[in-house]
Scaffold this active site. Structure first.
Site, PDB file in Angstrom:
ATOM      1  N   SER A 112       0.845  -1.190   0.000  1.00 39.01           N
ATOM      2  CA  SER A 112       0.000   0.000   0.000  1.00 39.01           C
ATOM      3  C   SER A 112       0.878   1.235   0.000  1.00 39.01           C
ATOM      4  O   SER A 112       1.970   1.241   0.575  1.00 39.01           O
ATOM      5  CB  SER A 112      -0.909  -0.004   1.242  1.00 39.01           C
ATOM      6  OG  SER A 112      -1.498   1.262   1.443  1.00 39.01           O
ATOM      7  N   LYS A 155       0.348  -3.609   4.796  1.00 40.36           N
ATOM      8  CA  LYS A 155      -0.525  -4.313   3.856  1.00 40.36           C
ATOM      9  C   LYS A 155       0.229  -5.330   2.987  1.00 40.36           C
ATOM     10  O   LYS A 155       1.371  -5.092   2.563  1.00 40.36           O
ATOM     11  CB  LYS A 155      -1.236  -3.305   2.941  1.00 40.36           C
ATOM     12  CG  LYS A 155      -2.218  -2.394   3.645  1.00 40.36           C
ATOM     13  CD  LYS A 155      -3.368  -3.156   4.272  1.00 40.36           C
ATOM     14  CE  LYS A 155      -4.317  -3.743   3.277  1.00 40.36           C
ATOM     15  NZ  LYS A 155      -5.051  -2.739   2.494  1.00 40.36           N
ATOM     16  N   ASN A 177      -1.590  -7.208   0.091  1.00 41.31           N
ATOM     17  CA  ASN A 177      -2.840  -7.457  -0.615  1.00 41.31           C
ATOM     18  C   ASN A 177      -2.744  -8.667  -1.553  1.00 41.31           C
ATOM     19  O   ASN A 177      -1.698  -8.907  -2.153  1.00 41.31           O
ATOM     20  CB  ASN A 177      -3.238  -6.221  -1.426  1.00 41.31           C
ATOM     21  CG  ASN A 177      -3.483  -5.015  -0.536  1.00 41.31           C
ATOM     22  OD1 ASN A 177      -4.040  -5.137   0.540  1.00 41.31           O
ATOM     23  ND2 ASN A 177      -3.048  -3.841  -0.981  1.00 41.31           N
ATOM     24  N   ARG A 218     -24.785 -13.720 -45.034  1.00 46.21           N
ATOM     25  CA  ARG A 218     -23.608 -12.924 -44.658  1.00 46.21           C
ATOM     26  C   ARG A 218     -24.090 -11.772 -43.797  1.00 46.21           C
ATOM     27  O   ARG A 218     -25.025 -11.069 -44.171  1.00 46.21           O
ATOM     28  CB  ARG A 218     -22.866 -12.398 -45.893  1.00 46.21           C
ATOM     29  CG  ARG A 218     -21.501 -11.776 -45.590  1.00 46.21           C
ATOM     30  CD  ARG A 218     -20.503 -12.848 -45.162  1.00 46.21           C
ATOM     31  NE  ARG A 218     -20.233 -13.791 -46.227  1.00 46.21           N
ATOM     32  CZ  ARG A 218     -19.358 -13.583 -47.217  1.00 46.21           C
ATOM     33  NH1 ARG A 218     -18.670 -12.462 -47.255  1.00 46.21           N
ATOM     34  NH2 ARG A 218     -19.183 -14.479 -48.153  1.00 46.21           N
TER      35      ARG A 218
END
Length: 450
Positions: free
Chosen positions: A279, A285, A287, A318
């Site tokens: 972080s 942190k 994560n 088509r």
């Protein structure tokens, strides 16, 4: 200048891989178109539709490296498709044999076949990546077949399971996806050759057209369809839908891992790489970045699958627009799939498993997680419904008083008299109520062939 996550120098390796980009970049696509044209020439030479020497000369002379790519880009924007500009240039490269380039074909024949060449190569990459992920899960399922953890339903403790069981459930889905990839290849990876309206009228009313199409398919290692599929796009829809389904299964794994990585759980951690998941403001942190990317890719793949289902609705022989949806959905789906599998392999092959924390979390409810075991143990003596009511009241008391289920049950004379304290202690031990979890985990792992 890059404008999307697929070509951004910052994000492209989060939503794709270098190997998959090499399959779908401009050079690869144009080369696939040229390969389709040269394979068609060889097929027609074998059947006798064009002179044998023309097939050899076209194959030898047609080359991406001799194209004027800037001219090709400018003319493609004018025409709306790249094939006419490509044919113009490679016909010139082939000299006298150039008159036979694109013989009896239409633009969509070559573009569809080029896409199938790319899909064939891309599926091979996905299969290799999927096997690597399955291998990592097989290892986890085997190593943690007996690692007890809380089974959770509706995010509440339900019954004890093992972490290996959970991994084996993940693995079982990916094993079925591996089968689906094998099964779709002969069905979905088809050559395209039908001419202007799909009837092969350009090669006459005999069977030359059908013979050419079969030889064309053989040249490229693709399936020979029973009929032109200019407006029957189920093959590509199946491919993209299968990728989306694999992505969804990886997203489920990501969801579980992210939650088990949460501070309140603390049971798993993604592989540690200095700075990964950091972080900008909270130094503590870590994560779960790989899981987050897998989860995002699952949602993005779902969008592409929906787009491909929309692209099934073509008009007559088509289409007037739906075909163009594939030009975005197909390469992006393969990119997202490759990126998600890359993240999954990195995460699962280095996953940190905290078995002690799993056990501590299992004990948070003081044995309530095995209330069913106590009920089933008591049922033969007093009947299932009565056992349910008695254990229900015991659980209620344990919750209200903050006690363990064993402590409450030990004061219940009827239960102690019927079971005894040793049996009660055994029934309230989560490790003793795992059913066939470990056996199923080992079975799935053993049956996983890579």
């Amino acid at each position: 200048m890059a404008t999307t996550v697929f070509d951004s120098s910052l994000f492209r390796d989060m939503f794709g891989t270098e190997a998959m980009r090499a399959v779908f970049d401009d050079r690869a696509y144009i080369t696939a178109c040229i390969d389709a044209e040269t394979a068609l020439a060889r097929a027609q030479a074998k059947v006798g539709v064009i002179p044998p020497e023309a097939g050899r000369q076209i194959t030898a002379a047609a080359s991406y490296d001799r194209l004027d790519v800037d001219q090709l880009r400018a003319e493609t924007e004018i025409v709306g498709y790249p094939i006419l500009p490509i044919v113009k240039q490679i016909s010139a490269q082939c000299g006298e044999a150039g008159r036979y380039v694109h013989w009896g074909a239409t633009t969509q024949d070559i573009m569809d076949t080029a896409t199938m060449i790319q899909c064939k190569n891309a599926v091979a990459i996905i299969e290799t990546q999927l096997d690597a992920v399955r291998g990592a899960l097989k290892k986890l399922a085997t190593e943690h077949a007996d690692t007890v953890t809380a089974g959770r339903t509706h995010l509440q403790h339900a019954l004890p399971v093992t972490f290996g069981f959970r991994c084996a459930v993940w693995l079982s889905a990916l094993n079925r996806h591996a089968e689906r990839l094998q099964q779709l290849k002969p069905r979905a990876l088809m050559v395209e050759f039908g001419g202007a309206a799909g009837t092969l009228a350009s090669l006459g009313s005999g069977d030359d057209g059908l013979k050419v199409r079969a030889a064309f398919a053989a040249e490229l290692g693709l399936s020979n369809p029973a009929i032109t599929w200019h407006v029957a796009r189920d093959g590509l829809a199946e491919i993209v839908s299968t990728l989306a389904a694999i992505g969804g299964s990886l997203g489920k794994i990501a969801m579980d891992v992210m939650m088990m990585c949460a501070s309140e759980f603390g049971e798993l951690a993604e592989p540690f790489v200095p700075g990964r998941g950091a972080s900008s403001t909270m130094p503590q942190k870590r994560n779960p970045i790989s899981s987050e990317l897998m989860f995002a890719a699952a949602k993005m793949l779902r969008e592409r699958a929906a787009l491909m289902l929309d692209a099934l609705m073509h008009d007559f022989e088509r289409a007037t627009g739906p075909w163009h949806l594939e030009w975005s959905a197909v390469p992006e789906s393969f990119m997202l799939m490759a990126g998600s599998l890359h993240q999954a392999h990195f995460m699962l092959s280095g996953l940190t498993v905290d078995a002690k924390r799993m056990r501590r979390n299992l004990d948070l409810t003081g044995g309530l997680i095995v209330a069913e075991a106590v009920m089933m143990g008591l049922a033969p003596a007093i009947g299932r419904q009565h056992a349910h009511d008695v254990v229900y009241e015991a659980c209620k008391e344990a919750i209200e008083k903050g006690e363990t289920l064993l402590a409450v049950l030990s004061r219940h004379q009827e239960i102690v008299a019927k079971l005894g304290m040793d049996k009660l202690a055994q029934l309230t031990d989560p490790a003793g109520y795992l059913g066939a979890a470990a056996a199923m985990a080992r079975s799935v792992a053993q049956e996983t062939v890579l």
